[in-house]
Design a protein around this motif. Structure first.
Motif, PDB file in Angstrom:
ATOM      1  N   UNK A  69       0.832  -1.205   0.000  1.00 35.85           N
ATOM      2  CA  UNK A  69       0.000   0.000   0.000  1.00 35.85           C
ATOM      3  C   UNK A  69       0.869   1.259   0.000  1.00 35.85           C
ATOM      4  N   UNK A  70       0.407   2.257  -0.750  1.00 33.80           N
ATOM      5  CA  UNK A  70       1.059   3.564  -0.784  1.00 33.80           C
ATOM      6  C   UNK A  70       0.062   4.590  -0.267  1.00 33.80           C
ATOM      7  N   UNK A  71       0.444   5.339   0.744  1.00 31.57           N
ATOM      8  CA  UNK A  71      -0.453   6.340   1.337  1.00 31.57           C
ATOM      9  C   UNK A  71       0.265   7.689   1.419  1.00 31.57           C
ATOM     10  N   UNK A  72      -0.499   8.752   1.178  1.00 30.64           N
ATOM     11  CA  UNK A  72       0.063  10.107   1.251  1.00 30.64           C
ATOM     12  C   UNK A  72      -0.657  10.909   2.324  1.00 30.64           C
ATOM     13  N   UNK A  73       0.066  11.839   2.925  1.00 31.11           N
ATOM     14  CA  UNK A  73      -0.511  12.764   3.899  1.00 31.11           C
ATOM     15  C   UNK A  73       0.025  14.149   3.555  1.00 31.11           C
ATOM     16  N   UNK A 186       8.288   8.233   4.735  1.00 28.65           N
ATOM     17  CA  UNK A 186       9.243   9.225   4.266  1.00 28.65           C
ATOM     18  C   UNK A 186       8.733  10.619   4.597  1.00 28.65           C
ATOM     19  N   UNK A 187       9.499  11.376   5.358  1.00 28.96           N
ATOM     20  CA  UNK A 187       9.201  12.776   5.614  1.00 28.96           C
ATOM     21  C   UNK A 187       9.886  13.570   4.502  1.00 28.96           C
ATOM     22  N   UNK A 188       9.090  13.973   3.526  1.00 26.97           N
ATOM     23  CA  UNK A 188       9.631  14.487   2.266  1.00 26.97           C
ATOM     24  C   UNK A 188      10.304  15.844   2.411  1.00 26.97           C
ATOM     25  N   UNK A 189      11.340  16.028   1.605  1.00 29.79           N
ATOM     26  CA  UNK A 189      12.012  17.321   1.532  1.00 29.79           C
ATOM     27  C   UNK A 189      11.115  18.328   0.807  1.00 29.79           C
ATOM     28  N   UNK A 190      11.448  19.592   0.928  1.00 27.36           N
ATOM     29  CA  UNK A 190      10.628  20.636   0.300  1.00 27.36           C
ATOM     30  C   UNK A 190      10.560  20.487  -1.211  1.00 27.36           C
ATOM     31  N   UNK A 191      11.669  20.013  -1.822  1.00 30.13           N
ATOM     32  CA  UNK A 191      11.685  19.897  -3.280  1.00 30.13           C
ATOM     33  C   UNK A 191      11.167  18.554  -3.770  1.00 30.13           C
ATOM     34  N   UNK A 192      10.535  17.759  -2.869  1.00 33.27           N
ATOM     35  CA  UNK A 192      10.027  16.438  -3.245  1.00 33.27           C
ATOM     36  C   UNK A 192       8.516  16.318  -3.056  1.00 33.27           C
ATOM     37  N   UNK A 193       7.811  17.450  -2.999  1.00 25.44           N
ATOM     38  CA  UNK A 193       6.365  17.419  -2.775  1.00 25.44           C
ATOM     39  C   UNK A 193       5.605  16.768  -3.920  1.00 25.44           C
ATOM     40  N   UNK A 194       6.240  16.666  -5.089  1.00 24.38           N
ATOM     41  CA  UNK A 194       5.569  16.043  -6.243  1.00 24.38           C
ATOM     42  C   UNK A 194       5.159  14.603  -5.955  1.00 24.38           C
ATOM     43  N   UNK A 195       5.849  13.964  -4.974  1.00 26.72           N
ATOM     44  CA  UNK A 195       5.552  12.563  -4.673  1.00 26.72           C
ATOM     45  C   UNK A 195       4.364  12.410  -3.722  1.00 26.72           C
ATOM     46  N   UNK A 196       3.665  13.504  -3.485  1.00 23.39           N
ATOM     47  CA  UNK A 196       2.368  13.438  -2.800  1.00 23.39           C
ATOM     48  C   UNK A 196       1.224  13.471  -3.807  1.00 23.39           C
ATOM     49  N   UNK A 197       1.558  13.641  -5.070  1.00 23.53           N
ATOM     50  CA  UNK A 197       0.565  13.776  -6.135  1.00 23.53           C
ATOM     51  C   UNK A 197       0.198  12.393  -6.672  1.00 23.53           C
ATOM     52  N   UNK A 198      -1.085  12.035  -6.580  1.00 32.08           N
ATOM     53  CA  UNK A 198      -1.537  10.693  -6.970  1.00 32.08           C
ATOM     54  C   UNK A 198      -1.196  10.337  -8.422  1.00 32.08           C
ATOM     55  N   UNK A 199      -1.476  11.196  -9.414  1.00 34.60           N
ATOM     56  CA  UNK A 199      -1.123  10.849 -10.799  1.00 34.60           C
ATOM     57  C   UNK A 199       0.368  10.607 -10.984  1.00 34.60           C
ATOM     58  N   UNK A 200       1.195  11.371 -10.265  1.00 31.54           N
ATOM     59  CA  UNK A 200       2.650  11.182 -10.370  1.00 31.54           C
ATOM     60  C   UNK A 200       3.041   9.814  -9.836  1.00 31.54           C
ATOM     61  N   UNK A 201       2.498   9.425  -8.698  1.00 36.10           N
ATOM     62  CA  UNK A 201       2.795   8.120  -8.116  1.00 36.10           C
ATOM     63  C   UNK A 201       2.301   6.990  -9.016  1.00 36.10           C
ATOM     64  N   UNK A 202       1.115   7.167  -9.561  1.00 35.15           N
ATOM     65  CA  UNK A 202       0.557   6.147 -10.444  1.00 35.15           C
ATOM     66  C   UNK A 202       1.438   5.937 -11.668  1.00 35.15           C
TER      67      UNK A 202
END
Length: 642
Positions: A69-73, A186-202
Motif C-alpha cells: 500500500x502507498x499512502x500520502x498525507x 518518508x518525511x519528504x524534503x521541500x523539493x520532493x512534494x511532487x511525490x504526494x501527487x496521486x497521478x505522479x505516483x501512479x
C-alpha cells in the motif's frame, strides 16, 4: 550506542555513512527511482513470507492476501509504503538498515564515488549503481530528510521503529503495529512534494513496478476516497511473450537481478514435457562488481507454482553461467521441498540441463548472426564462460564453438574453428602462449619463429585458460601446444616465410647450426650451473639472442607462476635457456669461447646477463640485482674502453 529510556541510538557502519552522503547529493538524475526500490523491497518481503509459510502456515493467519500500500498525507508531508510481508525484528532492522552486508562493498563504494563525481559534472554515470549491493533502501534519502521504518516480524508479538535522518546515526525504539509487515514513512524534503501527487505516483508505479506480482494499492485521500490498484499484479513470466513490451522485460530484469543496466539478451520460454517449467532469463550488458567474488550468490530466482522458493540454488544453473539473472518457475517441484533437498532434486537437474542447452544455443545463434554483438558479450563474460570448459564435460563441444581469443594472426576475436581453417600446410597443432594480457604476450621472443613461418598463435590471457587446456587437450583432432615449451618443431610447416634467409637458416640440420657453438654452450652451462635446466640452440628465435622455455615435460611457465602466486608450489623450476645461433651477439661470444677455449670472465658475465635479460622479458626478477648491476657496469666499461 547510547540509550535513553527505551530508545537506543546506533552509528551507521562506516560504508553506509559514506553511501548516504553520496546518495543524498544528487547521484541520480531521476530521483523517482526511490519508489521502485521500496516497492521491490516490499515485494521481496512478501515472497520470503510465502516461502516460510510453506512449513509454518500459522504465519499467514488473519492477514488476508499479500498487498503493498502507498499512502500520502499532504498536511504531514509524508509518503508511506506498507506491506504485510515477513517483517523485521529489532536485530533485523539493525543488520538490514545499519550495515551493507553484501560482498564487494569497497569496490562498490569506489565506483559510487567516481559516478558521483561524473554526475556533478553533468554526467549520468551513477544511475546504474544503486541496488547492485542491496543498498536500494538508502535511495529514500534522496527525497526524504527523515525516514521511519516500523516493522513487526511474522509470528512475533513485538514491533520496532527505526528512525534516521541519514546523517550518521539511527534510533531503534518499541512501537505499535496491528499486524505483521513493514511501514516505511518518508518525511519528504521541500523539493520532493511532487511525490504526494496521486497521478505522479501512479505513473511511476506503472512504469517501473507493473510486473510486481503483489497488488500495489494507492490508498484514497480526502479528495479521492477510492483505493486503486496501480499494477497488473500478474507475474510477468506467466504472460504470453507477444503481450510483453521490451520496457516491461527491462523492469523485471532490474527487479529480480538488482541491476540497472539494460539486458543484453532476454530468453523467455515455456517448456512442457516430463518436467514443465517457464524461464525468463536475462544476460546483462555490464559485468556485476562481484562476479568473481567467492561469496557471490546466484541471481536466478526459483519459483514453484509462482511461489518464491530461493535465489540461492547452486543446482539451478552452473557456476560458469552465474551472470544469468531472472526467474525459473516450475509446476513439477514439490512446494514443501527444503533448500537442501533442492540440490539433489531430479526435476531440478532436468531443468538445469534444459536451461544450459537453451542459453548455449542462443549464444551460438548470436555468434553466427551478429558476431560484433557477440564480441561485446565475450569481452564482458567470456572469462566466466570458459570455466565451463573445465567443469562441464557434457557441453564442452558447444562451449568450444563459443570461445573466442585474441591471436597473432587476426584482428579482433577469433574462434577455434577459424584458427583451424587458417592453419598452415604441415601444421599439426594449435599453438598458444599464456600471459597476463595480449599486448604483453604478443612481444614475447618465443613467437619470433612462429611469426617468421606465418604460424598463428592464440593468446591465452585468462587465469582459467591454464586449467581448461589440460582438461580439453584438443579441438577438431588438433592438440593444443604451448609455444613456450620445448618440443616445438616448426621445420615441417611450409608457408609464406617473412624472411626466407632466416627460414633457410632455421631449417638447417642441428649439427650444421651448432658448428662453432659447442664451446659457448659448454661455457654457459658451466657458468649457470643449476640456475638453468639446460642450454641449447633455438629453432624459434629469429631476432632475440636468447629466451627461456619450459621443459617439454614440465609445467607451462605462466601456469607455474600462477601456482606460485597462489602458494600452490614453493618456487619456480629451472628453465631451459635457448640461444639464437644466427644472432650477432651469440656469434661474437662463440668466437670468444673458441679463442679462450671456454674459460673467460666475460663469458660468465654474458651468460648471467643473457639469462637475466630473458627473465626480465618474462616478467620475472633478475636472479641477483647487485650482481646484475656489477656485471652490467663491467660490460659497459669494457665497451666504452674499446
Amino acid at each position: 550506542m547510547t540509550e535513553t529510556a527505551s530508545k537506543e541510538t546506533f552509528s551507521f557502519q562506516a560504508e553506509v555513512g559514506k553511501l548516504l552522503d553520496i546518495v543524498a547529493h544528487s547521484l541520480y538524475s531521476h530521483k523517482e527511482i526511490f519508489l521502485r526500490e521500496l516497492i521491490s523491497n516490499a515485494s521481496d518481503a512478501c515472497d520470503k513470507l510465502r516461502y516460510e509459510a510453506l512449513t509454518k502456515p500459522d504465519l499467514l493467519a488473519g492477514e488476508g492476501e499479500f498487498r503493498i500500500e502507498i499512502a500520502t498525507d499532504a498536511k504531514a508531508k509524508t509518503l508511506t509504503i506498507s506491506d504485510n510481508g515477513v517483517g523485521m525484528n529489532k536485530d533485523d532492522l539493525i543488520d538490514a538498515l545499519g550495515t551493507i552486508a553484501r560482498s564487494g562493498t569497497q569496490a562498490f563504494m569506489q565506483a559510487l564515488k567516481d559516478a558521483a563525481q561524473k554526475a556533478e559534472k553533468g554526467g549520468d554515470a551513477g544511475v546504474n549503481l544503486i541496488g547492485q549491493f542491496g543498498v536500494g533502501f538508502y535511495s529514500a534519502f534522496m527525497v526524504a530528510d527523515t525516514v521511519e521504518v516500523t516493522s513487526r516480524r511474522a509470528g512475533g508479538d513485538t514491533t520496532w521503529r527505526w528512525t534516521s535522518d541519514g546523517k550518521g546515526a539511527f534510533e531503534i525504539e518499541p512501537a505499535a503495529r496491528a499486524g505483521r509487515g513493514t511501514d516505511v514513512v518518508l518525511h519528504l524534503k521541500k523539493d520532493a512534494k511532487e511525490y504526494l501527487d496521486a497521478p505522479r505516483l501512479e505513473n511511476i508505479v506503472r512504469r517501473y513496478s507493473d510486473h510486481i506480482a503483489v497488488p500495489v494499492i494507492l490508498k484514497g485521500t480526502e479528495k479521492d476516497a477510492e483505493d486503486r490498484t496501480l499494477n497488473s499484479a500478474l507475474a510477468l513470466w506467466t504472460r504470453d511473450k507477444k503481450d510483453i513490451t521490451d520496457e516491461q522485460y527491462a523492469e523485471l530484469y532490474h527487479h529480480v537481478g538488482m541491476a540497472y543496466d539494460e539486458p543484453w539478451m532476454t530468453l523467455h520460454n515455456k517448456v512442457e514435457g516430463v518436467v514443465s517449467y517457464t524461464n525468463l532469463l536475462f544476460i546483462p550488458t555490464e559485468r556485476p562488481f562481484n562476479l568473481f567474488h567467492p561469496d557471490r550468490k546466484g541471481s536466478v530466482k526459483l519459483y514453484v507454482k509462482r511461489v518464491f522458493i530461493t535465489d540461492d540454488c547452486d543446482a539451478l544453473v552452473p557456476g560458469y553461467l552465474r551472470f544469468l539473472k531472472g526467474v525459473v518457475d516450475s509446476e513439477d517441484i514439490d512446494l514443501n521441498v527444503s533448500r537442501e533437498m533442492l540440490q539433489e532434486n531430479p526435476a531440478l537437474r532436468k531443468i538445469k540441463s534444459g536451461l544450459v542447452k537453451r542459453v548455449l544455443g542462443e549464444l551460438a545463434k548470436k555468434a553466427e548472426k551478429a558476431p560484433d554483438d557477440y564480441a561485446k558479450f565475450w569481452e564482458t563474460f567470456g572469462m566466466v564462460l570458459k570455466e565451463g570448459l573445465h567443469e562441464d564435460f557434457e557441453n564442452r563441444e558447444k562451449l568450444l564453438d563459443l570461445v573466442r581469443f585474441r591471436s597473432s594472426g587476426a584482428d579482433g576475436w577469433t574462434s577455434l574453428a577459424d584458427y583451424v581453417g587458417r592453419m598452415k600446410d604441415g601444421q599439426d597443432a594449435i599453438y598458444y602462449i599464456s600471459g597476463e594480457d595480449a599486448e604483453q604476450v604478443a612481444k614475447s621472443p618465443q613467437l619470433e619463429g612462429f611469426r617468421a613461418k606465418g604460424v598463428e598463435v592464440l593468446y591465452m590471457t585468462d587465469p582459467v585458460d591454464e586449467f581448461w587446456l589440460s582438461a580439453v587437450g584438443a579441438f577438431s583432432e588438433k592438440p593444443f601446444k604451448s609455444a613456450t615449451r620445448g618440443g616445438v618443431d616448426l621445420s615441417k610447416i611450409k608457408g609464406a616465410e617473412a624472411d626466407k634467409a632466416a627460414d633457410e637458416q632455421k631449417d638447417k640440420p642441428a649439427e650444421e647450426k651448432a658448428a662453432g657453438l659447442d664451446p659457448l654452450i659448454a661455457a654457459f652451462k658451466v657458468a649457470l650451473g643449476d640456475k638453468v635446466k639446460d642450454v641449447r640452440l633455438s629453432d624459434r628465435l629469429t631476432e632475440s639472442p636468447v629466451c627461456l622455455i619450459a621443459d617439454e615435460q614440465g609445467l607451462d611457465m605462466h601456469l607455474e607462476r600462477l601456482l606460485k602466486q597462489h602458494k600452490q608450489i614453493d618456487g619456480l623450476s629451472a628453465r631451459v635457456l635457448e640461444i639464437n645461433p644466427t644472432h650477432p651477439l651469440i656469434k661474437r661470444l662463440a668466437g670468444v669461447a673458441e679463442e679462450k677455449k671456454g674459460g673467460d670472465p666475460i663469458l660468465d658475465d654474458a651468460a648471467f646477463l643473457l639469462l637475466d635479460q630473458a627473465r626480465i622479458v618474462e616478467g620475472e626478477p633478475v636472479l641477483d640485482p647487485q650482481a646484475f648491476t656489477r656485471r652490467m657496469s663491467n660490460v659497459m666499461q669494457k665497451g666504452l674502453a674499446a
